[in-house]
Design a protein around this motif. Structure first.
Motif, PDB file in Angstrom:
ATOM      1  N   LEU B 203      44.104  31.065  51.998  1.00 42.56           N
ATOM      2  CA  LEU B 203      42.841  31.876  51.323  1.00 42.56           C
ATOM      3  C   LEU B 203      42.109  32.094  52.705  1.00 42.56           C
ATOM      4  O   LEU B 203      41.280  33.073  52.664  1.00 42.56           O
ATOM      5  N   ALA B 204      41.654  31.018  53.295  1.00 45.58           N
ATOM      6  CA  ALA B 204      40.697  31.243  54.499  1.00 45.58           C
ATOM      7  C   ALA B 204      41.029  32.008  55.359  1.00 45.58           C
ATOM      8  O   ALA B 204      40.585  33.145  55.769  1.00 45.58           O
ATOM      9  N   SER B 205      42.461  32.186  55.782  1.00 42.51           N
ATOM     10  CA  SER B 205      42.974  33.139  56.616  1.00 42.51           C
ATOM     11  C   SER B 205      43.053  34.376  56.120  1.00 42.51           C
ATOM     12  O   SER B 205      43.759  35.226  56.963  1.00 42.51           O
ATOM     13  N   GLY B 206      43.070  34.600  54.954  1.00 40.79           N
ATOM     14  CA  GLY B 206      43.235  35.889  54.549  1.00 40.79           C
ATOM     15  C   GLY B 206      44.611  36.241  53.998  1.00 40.79           C
ATOM     16  O   GLY B 206      45.030  37.380  53.706  1.00 40.79           O
ATOM     17  N   GLN B 207      45.601  35.226  54.337  1.00 44.64           N
ATOM     18  CA  GLN B 207      47.046  35.630  53.950  1.00 44.64           C
ATOM     19  C   GLN B 207      47.186  35.739  52.441  1.00 44.64           C
ATOM     20  O   GLN B 207      48.056  36.460  52.109  1.00 44.64           O
ATOM     21  N   LEU B 208      46.278  35.055  52.002  1.00 43.55           N
ATOM     22  CA  LEU B 208      46.335  35.147  50.432  1.00 43.55           C
ATOM     23  C   LEU B 208      45.055  35.459  49.867  1.00 43.55           C
ATOM     24  O   LEU B 208      43.895  35.232  50.283  1.00 43.55           O
ATOM     25  N   ALA B 209      44.980  36.729  49.023  1.00 46.84           N
ATOM     26  CA  ALA B 209      43.840  37.197  48.769  1.00 46.84           C
ATOM     27  C   ALA B 209      44.393  37.686  47.196  1.00 46.84           C
ATOM     28  O   ALA B 209      45.433  38.391  47.128  1.00 46.84           O
ATOM     29  N   PHE B 210      43.365  37.451  46.244  1.00 48.39           N
ATOM     30  CA  PHE B 210      43.551  37.831  44.846  1.00 48.39           C
ATOM     31  C   PHE B 210      42.577  39.002  44.793  1.00 48.39           C
ATOM     32  O   PHE B 210      41.625  39.299  45.001  1.00 48.39           O
ATOM     33  N   THR B 211      43.201  40.008  43.651  1.00 44.48           N
ATOM     34  CA  THR B 211      42.458  41.044  43.261  1.00 44.48           C
ATOM     35  C   THR B 211      41.411  40.296  42.436  1.00 44.48           C
ATOM     36  O   THR B 211      41.790  39.242  41.719  1.00 44.48           O
ATOM     37  N   PRO B 212      40.388  41.031  42.354  1.00 37.26           N
ATOM     38  CA  PRO B 212      39.083  40.550  41.248  1.00 37.26           C
ATOM     39  C   PRO B 212      39.540  39.950  39.879  1.00 37.26           C
ATOM     40  O   PRO B 212      39.168  38.802  39.561  1.00 37.26           O
ATOM     41  N   VAL B 214      42.696  39.250  39.090  1.00 37.27           N
ATOM     42  CA  VAL B 214      43.445  38.078  38.999  1.00 37.27           C
ATOM     43  C   VAL B 214      42.481  36.662  39.197  1.00 37.27           C
ATOM     44  O   VAL B 214      42.584  35.736  38.626  1.00 37.27           O
ATOM     45  N   GLU B 215      41.703  36.819  40.156  1.00 41.13           N
ATOM     46  CA  GLU B 215      40.774  35.880  40.677  1.00 41.13           C
ATOM     47  C   GLU B 215      40.112  35.255  39.472  1.00 41.13           C
ATOM     48  O   GLU B 215      39.788  34.167  39.095  1.00 41.13           O
ATOM     49  N   ASN B 216      39.436  36.274  38.793  1.00 41.77           N
ATOM     50  CA  ASN B 216      38.554  35.729  37.620  1.00 41.77           C
ATOM     51  C   ASN B 216      39.560  35.102  36.559  1.00 41.77           C
ATOM     52  O   ASN B 216      39.076  34.071  35.901  1.00 41.77           O
ATOM     53  N   LEU B 217      40.467  35.450  36.154  1.00 40.46           N
ATOM     54  CA  LEU B 217      41.403  34.979  35.130  1.00 40.46           C
ATOM     55  C   LEU B 217      41.873  33.410  35.731  1.00 40.46           C
ATOM     56  O   LEU B 217      41.585  32.541  34.883  1.00 40.46           O
ATOM     57  N   LEU B 218      42.089  33.603  36.705  1.00 45.54           N
ATOM     58  CA  LEU B 218      42.583  32.261  37.331  1.00 45.54           C
ATOM     59  C   LEU B 218      41.529  31.154  37.074  1.00 45.54           C
ATOM     60  O   LEU B 218      41.545  30.137  36.816  1.00 45.54           O
ATOM     61  N   PHE B 219      40.103  31.841  37.648  1.00 48.68           N
ATOM     62  CA  PHE B 219      38.986  30.920  37.766  1.00 48.68           C
ATOM     63  C   PHE B 219      38.757  30.217  36.209  1.00 48.68           C
ATOM     64  O   PHE B 219      38.553  29.465  36.138  1.00 48.68           O
ATOM     65  N   TRP B 220      38.936  31.295  35.198  1.00 51.82           N
ATOM     66  CA  TRP B 220      38.603  30.910  33.887  1.00 51.82           C
ATOM     67  C   TRP B 220      39.567  30.090  33.373  1.00 51.82           C
ATOM     68  O   TRP B 220      39.420  29.054  32.718  1.00 51.82           O
ATOM     69  N   ALA B 221      40.977  30.398  33.805  1.00 50.85           N
ATOM     70  CA  ALA B 221      42.147  28.949  33.333  1.00 50.85           C
ATOM     71  C   ALA B 221      41.718  27.710  33.955  1.00 50.85           C
ATOM     72  O   ALA B 221      41.710  26.846  33.094  1.00 50.85           O
ATOM     73  N   PHE B 222      41.137  27.621  35.094  1.00 48.38           N
ATOM     74  CA  PHE B 222      40.861  26.325  35.703  1.00 48.38           C
ATOM     75  C   PHE B 222      39.400  26.005  35.106  1.00 48.38           C
ATOM     76  O   PHE B 222      39.490  24.833  34.401  1.00 48.38           O
ATOM     77  N   CYS B 270      37.907  24.864  41.290  1.00 44.61           N
ATOM     78  CA  CYS B 270      37.286  26.295  40.879  1.00 44.61           C
ATOM     79  C   CYS B 270      36.178  26.749  42.076  1.00 44.61           C
ATOM     80  O   CYS B 270      36.376  27.895  42.436  1.00 44.61           O
ATOM     81  N   LEU B 271      35.433  25.967  42.526  1.00 40.46           N
ATOM     82  CA  LEU B 271      34.451  26.624  43.645  1.00 40.46           C
ATOM     83  C   LEU B 271      35.369  26.942  44.994  1.00 40.46           C
ATOM     84  O   LEU B 271      35.186  28.083  45.498  1.00 40.46           O
ATOM     85  N   PRO B 272      36.099  26.107  45.260  1.00 41.28           N
ATOM     86  CA  PRO B 272      36.539  26.479  46.705  1.00 41.28           C
ATOM     87  C   PRO B 272      37.645  27.567  46.656  1.00 41.28           C
ATOM     88  O   PRO B 272      38.006  28.428  47.641  1.00 41.28           O
ATOM     89  N   LEU B 273      38.502  27.557  45.653  1.00 39.65           N
ATOM     90  CA  LEU B 273      39.713  28.237  45.504  1.00 39.65           C
ATOM     91  C   LEU B 273      39.155  29.848  45.069  1.00 39.65           C
ATOM     92  O   LEU B 273      39.776  30.753  45.364  1.00 39.65           O
ATOM     93  N   PHE B 274      38.230  29.795  44.195  1.00 38.36           N
ATOM     94  CA  PHE B 274      37.639  31.014  43.719  1.00 38.36           C
ATOM     95  C   PHE B 274      36.360  31.187  43.906  1.00 38.36           C
ATOM     96  O   PHE B 274      35.839  31.548  42.836  1.00 38.36           O
TER      97      PHE B 274
END
Lengths: 507, 525
Positions: B203-212, B214-222, B270-274
């Protein structure tokens, strides 16, 4: 060339051994007057012999001595060996679980064991045939044996009812399957899956050599409709055998009425065989019809999980509850199959293969233990009868808890990894909606599995279940189940590697 | 010894399980021996957590005592353990509360003693496992496995409607974690790993980036999985039942440690990943947290049952913690972590005290008591101290945490701070009113005249807890220093990841890292 070669026969070794022992058991039956259970042990020897045959073929696996026999109608590949191993495991566990059961229920006849062996032979043929007619014959061998087994307690009305119900509906279902085969023949001019695999299905989207997503063969709309009909008709037959919706209605009735060890067999062996032919036909031979099959499976998976779990919620009879739970599990397997159809990679079908082993261990274990706990005449099969069992028979209750928690999918049991791999494949195939339905269903399932655990440990009272000591053979079967479940829960890789190796059904 | 020092976290995690194995071979009739074995195992475990706490380096922001071995090859699941400033405190808390809950059940649990202690020790392994896992899969495994011992503790040794409470507890948590499993699998599919650190790196290196989306859904799932565990306001309904019906030890562990897993998960995942989703939804979550604070306090006021009152007070206290976390500044997050420990100690102590009253009178209804401080003065004194700590009196642990949280919330938005401060006043109302009705006044019920005061065991337990309460209130530095690096890094990370969203607030938060020690000194005066 039509001459039969020695290798053709050798490739049938497990089936031949099983059949020979089945016949031997039947022939010896009139001569063995007193200790009928020795026939059961003989049948077990047959199963072990067949297992040795499989192991022998497994050893030559690496030398590529596997292959087709009898003019491409029969194949020994990793896929079939894997499934045969499952059937043999189920047969062995069922025989071990039945030995004392038959004595107790006073239906101790030799043909019981012969029928188990024949049902297994049928299942083996289903898994190894690459010829639709052969598959049908295997299906019939397996079905007819199990029809009789379901009614084996012939003085018991419920058992008779189960048998009749299973027979009438099952005959219809196999007829549907045959009808579907006829359509396939009409579409392709052959019933051999290897030959079918080399043909394009008009109107289907999967086979696009150029990778453009455009059907190679533009096809006629009418042919495409026939393909739908063929797929659906064959699906009806297979869905009945694997008790997937909307053809699952018979399952709870039959599992409840049939002798419990037979339910153990029914819910695992023929079911796994049905999934084997499903994979063999729709992932192997008719992979080109993928997009058609996918939606049929997707819808059925959704329906099967929900109906199975919702049905199980309100059951008070343990056998019936396990019947509904086995429907639910078939639904999870279908999720894996849907993923396999979508992915076109091994991951999906490997997850299905893993699931079936884990499921066999836990479900056979649960049913044979329930058979023991039910007592003479299978009277104590209600959840209330298990009240306080945890303190009357702590060991038995602990084993049952492990089996149930594994069915529910607790981590460090086989059931967890089984679900985990299926869901992983489904996510990989971007079936996110279906996966969410599946995980929520598995949450629901906790309710009814825990209902039994709760009765055993948390309700006060005297248990009505049989508290007699667990007979040795049953103990051995349960030992295998529990150790297997925990082993797969901690080190799933061993079986998963095998499953990956076997994931690709020929052709 | 090398092996032991290299695998200190493994030893820490599985030592209680070894205790389970030892207990398995003890005859169920030798009750005394079982209690002592369990107590000794848990005390050794506590010493190990203290050792870990003292060996923890103050200058290392990342993970320490890391162990990373492959476990399952396909999919690649690692046995990956490590602690940082967040988990080291929670591990210490777990180690501290387990022997206390064994002591608290010394006379209260008389049936199936062996099984009780088996489950309690197994539960400890599960809890420590959750806090040390750095592999998403391993985390999930411990997270789920831990439910079973707790389920049995509530269901077998609980009171009243224990079956209902146990089932409700497990189904709620399962429902949350089911969605989390889908999210974990989705992450795995996107990254090819369950390893938290390599996901963060990607995530930090930008290798992985979520569309907003997807990120929102993942955030809420966690987030929903953790919010159920916390429990956050509309998802809290399992808590009063589970806490009330559980045996004392179960309530202590539930309130003390299990609830923290929710807030821990928010901080760890939740905080660090999303971070974008977290920042975007922070206002909603903060408002929910404040509703929880006020709602929990108001409902506590009207509870006729002591245990239920304490249970609802947890809803309010955990609301503070969530508010602090979603302030995204050093004060708020440190306050939240500190408050997690405070709540564990204070509420744990309150549950133990209520358990003592229950053991004596077999009732928990406030109206059955009254004027107890004349008959059981020592118990009354302990109760007073713990009550004051729970409502956040200065010099007590609760004050430091709540002060930091309110400060952090103020920096985020003045209204958050103001409303949270109202919650503190409410807490004083329901706790003091409860104390007044139970301990002060005339003895109105004759049954209360003859009850015995604390014995040596109870005194020892309470003295230990009161000492910790005072220590954490007067000299919080040892705890705060250990989380400094981790929290700074976390807050910075969120700031960096979301600079476009709220640059000013996060920079202010980063600058706040230095003066923080001053804040605490102020708090002490």
């Amino acid at each position: 060339m039509t001459t039969v070669q020695a290798v053709d026969v050798l490739r049938l070794l497990p089936e031949i051994i099983l059949s020979a022992f089945a016949i031997l058991v039947m022939v010896l039956d009139p001569f063995v007057k007193i200790r009928k259970s020795s026939l059961g042990w003989l049948a077990l020897v047959g199963v072990i012999g067949a297992a040795l045959g499989v192991a022998g073929m497994g050893m030559v696996w690496t030398y590529q001595a596997l292959g087709n026999s009898f003019r491409d109608s029969f194949v020994v590949d990793p896929f079939s060996l894997y499934f045969i191993s499952i059937f043999l495991l189920v047969a062995a566990l069922t025989i071990l679980g039945s030995l004392r059961y038959l004595e107790r229920e006073k239906v101790n006849y030799g043909e019981y064991y012969a029928l188990i062996l024949m049902a297994t032979v049928g299942a083996c043929f289903m898994a190894s045939s690459t010829e639709l007619i052969m598959i049908f014959i295997g299906l019939e061998i397996s079905s007819i044996s199990t029809y009789i087994l379901a009614g084996f307690k012939r003085h018991d009305a419920q058992s008779n009812e189960a048998s009749l119900k299973y027979f009438l509906l099952g005959s219809f279902a196999t007829a549907f399957f045959l009808y579907g085969v006829a359509f396939v023949y009409g579409l392709t001019g052959t019933t051999n899956l290897i030959a079918i695999a080399n043909q394009d299905f008009p109107g289907s989207l999967v086979k696009d050599v150029g990778g453009s997503g455009v059907p190679v063969n533009g096809g006629l709309a009418a042919t495409s409709h026939f393909l739908w009909i063929a797929v659906i008709l064959m699906f009806v037959g297979i869905a009945f055998k694997s008790s997937t919706a909307p053809f699952q209605i018979w399952t709870p009735d039959v599992y409840q009425g049939a002798p419990a060890p037979v339910s153990a067999l029914l819910s695992t062996g023929p079911k796994a065989a049905a999934f084997a032919i499903f994979l063999r036909i729709f992932l192997g031979g008719m992979a080109n019809a993928g997009s058609v099959t996918f939606w049929v499976v997707w819808a059925s998976a959704l329906l099967t999980m929900c109906l199975g779990n919702l049905g199980a919620l309100f059951q008070s009879n343990v056998k019936r509850l396990l019947g509904y739970s086995s429907i639910a599990h078939a639904g999870y397997v279908l999720v894996g199959i849907a993923a396999a159809l979508r992915l076109g990679e091994d991951e999906g079908s490997a997850s299905v293969l893993f699931y079936l082993v884990a499921y066999a261990l836990m479900n056979v274990g649960a049913f044979v233990l329930v058979a023991h706990l039910a007592g003479t005449g299978e009277r104590a099969t209600s959840i209330d009868d298990y009240t306080g069992l945890g303190y009357a028979r702590p060991g038995v209750a602990a084993v049952l808890s492990v089996l149930l928690l594994s069915l529910a999918g607790l981590p460090i049991t086989a059931g967890f990894f089984a679900k985990f791999y299926v869901f992983r494949a489904a996510i990989h195939a971007h079936l996110i909606g279906l996966t969410i339905v599946a995980v929520l269903n598995s949450v629901v399932s906790w309710y009814y599995y825990l209902k039994i655990v709760m009765a055993m440990y948390m309700r006060e009272g005297q248990t009505a279940a049989a508290t007699s000591a667990v007979p040795r053979p049953l103990g051995a079967a349960l030992f295998v189940c529990v150790v297997g479940i925990l082993f797969l829960g901690l080190f799933p890789n061993l079986v998963l590697d095998l499953a990956n190796l076997s994931a690709r059904p020929l052709p | 010894m090398d092996w032991l020092s290299e695998h200190s976290l493994t030893v820490l995690t599985f030592l209680p399980l070894a205790g389970v194995l030892i207990l398995a071979f003890v005859s169920p009739d030798s009750v005394k021996r079982i209690r002592w074995i369990a107590l000794i195992v848990s005390l050794v475990e506590f010493l190990l957590t203290v050792k870990l706490f003292s060996a923890f380096s103050l200058h290392e922001p990342g993970m320490q005592f890391v162990e990373d071995h492959p476990w399952i090859t396909s999919p690649a699941i690692g046995y990956h353990l490590g602690v940082d400033g967040l988990s080291v405190l929670l591990i210490l808390l777990t180690g501290f509360l387990t022997p206390l809950s064994i002591l608290a059940s010394w006379t209260g649990i008389t049936s199936r003693v062996k099984e009780f202690h088996l489950f309690l020790l197994a539960l400890e392994t599960g809890m420590i496992g959750v806090f040390v896992s750095l592999d998403l899969f391993l985390f999930f495994l411990f997270w789920e496995a831990m439910l079973i011992p707790m389920y049995f503790l509530i269901g077998v040794w609980g009171h009243g409607r224990r079956l209902y409470a146990a089932l409700k507890f497990i189904l709620y948590t399962m429902a949350g974690s089911a969605l989390m499993l889908v999210a974990i699998l989705y992450l795995y599919n996107a990254t090819g790993t369950f390893n938290l650190q390599s996901i963060s790196e990607q995530l930090a290196s930008g290798q992985l980036a979520f569309t907003p989306k997807v990120e929102n859904l993942l955030f809420w799932a966690f987030f929903v999985a953790f919010a159920i565990k916390v429990p956050l306001f509309p998802l809290h309904t399992w808590l009063p039942d589970a806490h009330t019906e559980a045996p004392t030890a179960g309530s202590v562990i539930l309130a003390g440690v299990l609830l923290k897993m929710g807030t821990y998960g928010m901080l760890r995942f939740c905080l660090p990943l999303f971070p974008h989703a977290a920042v975007a939804y922070a206002p909603i979550i903060s408002v929910i947290a404040i509703i929880g604070i006020l709602y929990g306090a108001l409902v506590s006021m009207v509870q006729p049952d002591l245990k239920r009152l304490v249970a609802y007070s947890s809803v309010a206290h955990l609301g503070f913690v969530v508010l602090g976390i979603f302030a995204f500044n050093v004060n708020g997050v440190e306050g939240a972590i500190y408050q997690m420990c405070n709540h564990g100690v204070s509420t744990g102590a309150l549950f133990i005290l209520v358990g003592m009253l229950y053991d004596r009178r077999h009732t928990r209804l406030i109206r059955d008591f009254g004027g107890l401080s004349t008959t059981v003065p020592i118990l009354g004194m302990f109760f007073m101290i713990v009550t004051l700590s729970s409502l956040g009196l200065p010099m007590m642990n609760g004050f430091v945490g709540e002060f930091l949280i309110i400060l952090g919330a103020f920096r985020r938005h003045a209204a958050y701070g103001a409303l949270a401060a109202v919650g503190v006043i409410f807490a004083a109302v329901y706790l003091l009113w409860m104390y007044q009705r139970v301990f002060l006044g005339e003895v109105t019920n004759d049954k209360n005249r003859a009850i015995p005061d604390c014995n040596w065991r109870e005194k020892a337990m309470m003295i230990a807890m009161v000492l910790v309460i005072l220590w954490m209130g007067i000299y919080p530095q040892p705890f705060l220093r250990r989380m400094d690096q981790t929290v700074n890094q976390m807050v910075e990370h969120i700031g960096l990841a979301t600079t476009s969203v709220t640059p000013a607030a996060t920079q202010a938060a980063a600058r706040q890292a230095g003066p923080k020690a001053g804040v605490v000194t102020e708090a002490r005066r």
